[in-house]
Design a protein around this motif. Structure first.
Motif, PDB file in Angstrom:
ATOM      1  N   ASP A   1      14.888  -8.494 -24.467  1.00  0.00           N
ATOM      2  CA  ASP A   1      16.011  -7.701 -23.808  1.00  0.00           C
ATOM      3  C   ASP A   1      15.977  -6.541 -23.597  1.00  0.00           C
ATOM      4  O   ASP A   1      15.611  -5.724 -24.318  1.00  0.00           O
ATOM      5  CB  ASP A   1      17.288  -8.421 -24.651  1.00  0.00           C
ATOM      6  N   PHE A   2      16.246  -6.117 -22.279  1.00  0.00           N
ATOM      7  CA  PHE A   2      16.009  -4.555 -21.981  1.00  0.00           C
ATOM      8  C   PHE A   2      17.275  -3.724 -22.201  1.00  0.00           C
ATOM      9  O   PHE A   2      17.007  -2.470 -22.606  1.00  0.00           O
ATOM     10  CB  PHE A   2      15.679  -4.394 -20.425  1.00  0.00           C
ATOM     11  N   GLY A   3      18.611  -4.226 -22.170  1.00  0.00           N
ATOM     12  CA  GLY A   3      19.579  -3.340 -22.365  1.00  0.00           C
ATOM     13  C   GLY A   3      20.776  -4.183 -23.015  1.00  0.00           C
ATOM     14  O   GLY A   3      22.017  -3.742 -22.769  1.00  0.00           O
ATOM     15  N   THR A   4      20.512  -5.180 -23.868  1.00  0.00           N
ATOM     16  CA  THR A   4      21.532  -5.958 -24.515  1.00  0.00           C
ATOM     17  C   THR A   4      21.144  -6.125 -25.922  1.00  0.00           C
ATOM     18  O   THR A   4      19.980  -6.490 -26.285  1.00  0.00           O
ATOM     19  CB  THR A   4      21.812  -7.532 -24.092  1.00  0.00           C
ATOM     20  N   ILE A   5      22.122  -6.021 -26.975  1.00  0.00           N
ATOM     21  CA  ILE A   5      21.702  -6.333 -28.404  1.00  0.00           C
ATOM     22  C   ILE A   5      22.760  -7.207 -28.678  1.00  0.00           C
ATOM     23  O   ILE A   5      24.369  -6.957 -28.556  1.00  0.00           O
ATOM     24  CB  ILE A   5      21.864  -5.116 -29.377  1.00  0.00           C
ATOM     25  N   VAL A   6      22.940  -8.412 -29.230  1.00  0.00           N
ATOM     26  CA  VAL A   6      23.810  -9.228 -29.568  1.00  0.00           C
ATOM     27  C   VAL A   6      24.175  -9.128 -30.950  1.00  0.00           C
ATOM     28  O   VAL A   6      23.272  -8.890 -31.784  1.00  0.00           O
ATOM     29  CB  VAL A   6      23.540 -10.844 -29.342  1.00  0.00           C
ATOM     30  N   ILE A   7      25.367  -9.129 -31.288  1.00  0.00           N
ATOM     31  CA  ILE A   7      25.998  -9.065 -32.781  1.00  0.00           C
ATOM     32  C   ILE A   7      26.735 -10.340 -32.988  1.00  0.00           C
ATOM     33  O   ILE A   7      27.900 -10.412 -32.701  1.00  0.00           O
ATOM     34  CB  ILE A   7      26.924  -7.734 -33.088  1.00  0.00           C
ATOM     35  N   SER A   8      26.013 -11.287 -33.652  1.00  0.00           N
ATOM     36  CA  SER A   8      26.840 -12.403 -34.272  1.00  0.00           C
ATOM     37  C   SER A   8      27.573 -12.381 -35.497  1.00  0.00           C
ATOM     38  O   SER A   8      27.292 -11.875 -36.401  1.00  0.00           O
ATOM     39  CB  SER A   8      25.869 -13.450 -34.567  1.00  0.00           C
ATOM     40  N   THR A   9      28.833 -12.614 -35.282  1.00  0.00           N
ATOM     41  CA  THR A   9      29.695 -12.590 -36.360  1.00  0.00           C
ATOM     42  C   THR A   9      30.646 -13.667 -36.579  1.00  0.00           C
ATOM     43  O   THR A   9      30.776 -14.602 -35.809  1.00  0.00           O
ATOM     44  CB  THR A   9      30.607 -11.136 -36.235  1.00  0.00           C
ATOM     45  N   SER A  10      31.319 -13.686 -37.916  1.00  0.00           N
ATOM     46  CA  SER A  10      32.013 -15.070 -37.912  1.00  0.00           C
ATOM     47  C   SER A  10      33.551 -14.994 -37.384  1.00  0.00           C
ATOM     48  O   SER A  10      33.799 -13.783 -37.079  1.00  0.00           O
ATOM     49  CB  SER A  10      32.370 -15.073 -39.245  1.00  0.00           C
ATOM     50  N   THR A  11      34.152 -16.030 -37.255  1.00  0.00           N
ATOM     51  CA  THR A  11      35.402 -16.204 -36.372  1.00  0.00           C
ATOM     52  C   THR A  11      36.498 -16.122 -37.308  1.00  0.00           C
ATOM     53  O   THR A  11      37.779 -16.497 -37.178  1.00  0.00           O
ATOM     54  CB  THR A  11      35.385 -17.455 -35.670  1.00  0.00           C
ATOM     55  N   TYR A  12      36.188 -15.622 -38.703  1.00  0.00           N
ATOM     56  CA  TYR A  12      37.097 -15.589 -39.899  1.00  0.00           C
ATOM     57  C   TYR A  12      38.391 -14.637 -39.233  1.00  0.00           C
ATOM     58  O   TYR A  12      38.329 -13.713 -38.669  1.00  0.00           O
ATOM     59  CB  TYR A  12      36.394 -14.774 -40.672  1.00  0.00           C
ATOM     60  N   THR A  13      39.477 -15.548 -39.493  1.00  0.00           N
ATOM     61  CA  THR A  13      40.777 -14.710 -39.140  1.00  0.00           C
ATOM     62  C   THR A  13      41.875 -14.734 -40.650  1.00  0.00           C
ATOM     63  O   THR A  13      41.592 -15.995 -40.990  1.00  0.00           O
ATOM     64  CB  THR A  13      41.440 -15.067 -38.081  1.00  0.00           C
ATOM     65  N   LYS A  14      42.662 -13.924 -40.697  1.00  0.00           N
ATOM     66  CA  LYS A  14      43.495 -14.245 -41.920  1.00  0.00           C
ATOM     67  C   LYS A  14      44.923 -13.460 -41.562  1.00  0.00           C
ATOM     68  O   LYS A  14      44.814 -12.377 -41.107  1.00  0.00           O
ATOM     69  CB  LYS A  14      43.110 -13.697 -43.189  1.00  0.00           C
TER      70      LYS A  14
ATOM     71  N   TYR B   1      22.755 -10.164 -37.050  1.00  0.00           N
ATOM     72  CA  TYR B   1      23.572 -11.139 -37.625  1.00  0.00           C
ATOM     73  C   TYR B   1      24.403 -10.435 -38.923  1.00  0.00           C
ATOM     74  O   TYR B   1      23.960  -9.742 -39.578  1.00  0.00           O
ATOM     75  CB  TYR B   1      22.822 -12.367 -38.105  1.00  0.00           C
ATOM     76  N   ALA B   2      25.959 -10.766 -38.846  1.00  0.00           N
ATOM     77  CA  ALA B   2      26.604  -9.962 -39.757  1.00  0.00           C
ATOM     78  C   ALA B   2      26.181 -10.699 -41.207  1.00  0.00           C
ATOM     79  O   ALA B   2      25.592 -11.561 -41.376  1.00  0.00           O
ATOM     80  CB  ALA B   2      28.091 -10.350 -39.486  1.00  0.00           C
ATOM     81  N   GLY B   3      26.527  -9.764 -42.208  1.00  0.00           N
ATOM     82  CA  GLY B   3      26.437  -9.932 -43.561  1.00  0.00           C
ATOM     83  C   GLY B   3      24.866 -10.341 -43.887  1.00  0.00           C
ATOM     84  O   GLY B   3      24.645 -11.036 -45.103  1.00  0.00           O
ATOM     85  N   GLY B   4      23.904  -9.701 -43.232  1.00  0.00           N
ATOM     86  CA  GLY B   4      22.492 -10.062 -43.580  1.00  0.00           C
ATOM     87  C   GLY B   4      22.225 -11.599 -43.480  1.00  0.00           C
ATOM     88  O   GLY B   4      20.851 -11.860 -43.887  1.00  0.00           O
ATOM     89  N   LYS B   5      22.868 -12.266 -42.550  1.00  0.00           N
ATOM     90  CA  LYS B   5      22.549 -13.633 -42.061  1.00  0.00           C
ATOM     91  C   LYS B   5      21.018 -13.467 -41.208  1.00  0.00           C
ATOM     92  O   LYS B   5      20.793 -12.492 -40.526  1.00  0.00           O
ATOM     93  CB  LYS B   5      23.442 -14.297 -41.710  1.00  0.00           C
ATOM     94  N   ASN B   6      20.402 -14.618 -41.108  1.00  0.00           N
ATOM     95  CA  ASN B   6      19.110 -14.835 -40.053  1.00  0.00           C
ATOM     96  C   ASN B   6      19.546 -15.593 -39.154  1.00  0.00           C
ATOM     97  O   ASN B   6      18.517 -16.091 -38.069  1.00  0.00           O
ATOM     98  CB  ASN B   6      17.972 -15.006 -41.079  1.00  0.00           C
TER      99      ASN B   6
END
Length: 374
Positions: free
Chosen positions: A361-374, A177-182
């Motif tokens: 999960d054997f071969g995947t790692i999910v990276i959850s990030t914000s949809t923030y755009t500017k 989880y991005a930003g140290g979130k849980n």
């Protein structure tokens, strides 16, 4: 002179369109370079059921040997290491869809400058390509919400939409989880500290290499590589980050090393830290832990290694994985076309031990990030 004419229901016409559909879907998918029959593929294809009966495939996952090296003073006899395997299974079933349009020689068909029949066939082909791509990311991203946004519309996912296999959440040891979130719930779309960065990719590489069993990269003629799929929003975040050690590092090293020819590199953004960066609009939103509904403030980039996902096709009583059928109705006023296949798709998972109830999960790692755009 006699002229041979093949109408829409003629076996030769059906065979032609079945072959066309099978080829176009197999080669036209953005995911096509990831699919192969051996373990050195991100999407491993099993075709045992295409040669015989059955709706379940049980398959083995290969793990790396971990025993100590020995010299001539240390006997091998009695110290042999047994190859390590884990087991998983995949279910297959029918997936089909149909379309119907006014037939040729009707006033409705005459009013437009193209063939409605041809358009119906092409749209059915595109439907299958979109279905399989979306299905892959639903499983790889662990998107287990009951609904998904599709073309601006929220739709309920059917068993066929998810490849007839239960979608599993990202396992506890294979998610970042991005930003140290849980959780996805704690990430907002206004928090710039939760965007996708190269630091998160570095973290995924470290997790892949140090977990047990380690996630194996794909072997290519240019070396060993993982693959990261991100949403266009996440790709924009990377491009917009011009700080030291960020986007410029990708562009500097993309393809600079070897003139790589493996199809897995085609269409990628570039390469960073042994990771091929690719983009897909089907990378899913997050899922709220609180109520298991879609979390639109989050996108789940997915980091992939060998045999991350399993794909299987069933027996279609012929050489093609997709079967085409068309017919006319209402005294030839309507033209209806359908296509079907027998298949299944799922994320590959394992248990660390027989006594462990948790799947990893054997071969995947999910990276959850914000949809923030500017």
């Amino acid at each position: 002179m006699a002229i041979t004419v093949y109408d829409s229901n003629n076996p030769m016409a059906v065979k032609k369109w079945s072959a066309y559909l099978s080829k176009e879907i197999a080669t036209g998918l953005d995911l096509a370079p990831l699919i192969g029959t051996g373990p050195n593929n991100i999407i491993r294809l099993y075709d045992e059921t295409s040669k015989g009966s059955g709706d379940v495939i049980n398959y083995f996952l290969q793990c790396q040997l971990v025993g100590s090296a020995r010299d001539d003073n240390s006997p091998l006899v009695g110290n042999e290491e047994s190859p390590q395997f884990m087991m998983d299974r995949i279910v297959i079933d029918t997936i089909r869809h149909a379309t119907q349009v006014p037939n040729k020689a009707t006033i409705f068909d005459q009013r437009i400058p193209f063939s409605l029949r041809d358009a119906a066939k092409e749209q059915l082909k595109m439907w299958f390509k979109t279905l399989i791509s979306r299905m892959f990311f639903i499983h790889a991203c662990g998107y287990d919400a009951p609904e998904i946004d599709q073309g601006g519309t929220r739709v309920t996912l059917s068993k066929g939409d998810v490849g007839h296999n239960v979608v599993q959440k990202p396992s506890t040891e294979r998610v970042i989880y991005a930003g140290g979130k849980n959780s996805d719930d704690s990430i907002t779309d206004t928090d710039r500290t939760c965007i996708l960065t190269l630091d998160l990719i570095d973290e995924a590489v470290h997790k892949a290499q140090t977990s047990y069993p380690p996630m194996a990269p794909v072997q290519t003629e240019g070396g060993e590589y993982y693959v990261l799929y991100m949403h266009p929003t996440q790709a924009k975040q990377l491009r917009s980050n011009t700080g030291a050690g960020q986007w410029l590092d990708i562009t500097k090293y993309a393809y600079a090393s070897t003139g790589l020819k493996n199809p897995i590199f085609t269409g990628s953004l570039g390469i960073y830290n042994g990771v091929i960066l690719r983009v897909s609009n089907h990378v899913t939103h997050g899922v709220k832990a609180s109520d298991n509904t879609v979390c639109t403030k989050v996108r789940r980039a997915v980091f992939l290694g060998s045999h991350a996902v399993t794909l299987a096709f069933g027996r279609n009583y012929g050489p093609y994985r997709y079967i085409w059928h068309d017919e006319t109705k209402d005294h030839n006023a309507l033209y209806s076309a359908s296509a079907r296949t027998i298949m299944g798709l799922k994320k590959t998972q394992f248990k660390k031990s027989e006594s462990d109830d948790k799947l990893q999960d054997f071969g995947t790692i999910v990276i959850s990030t914000s949809t923030y755009t500017k």
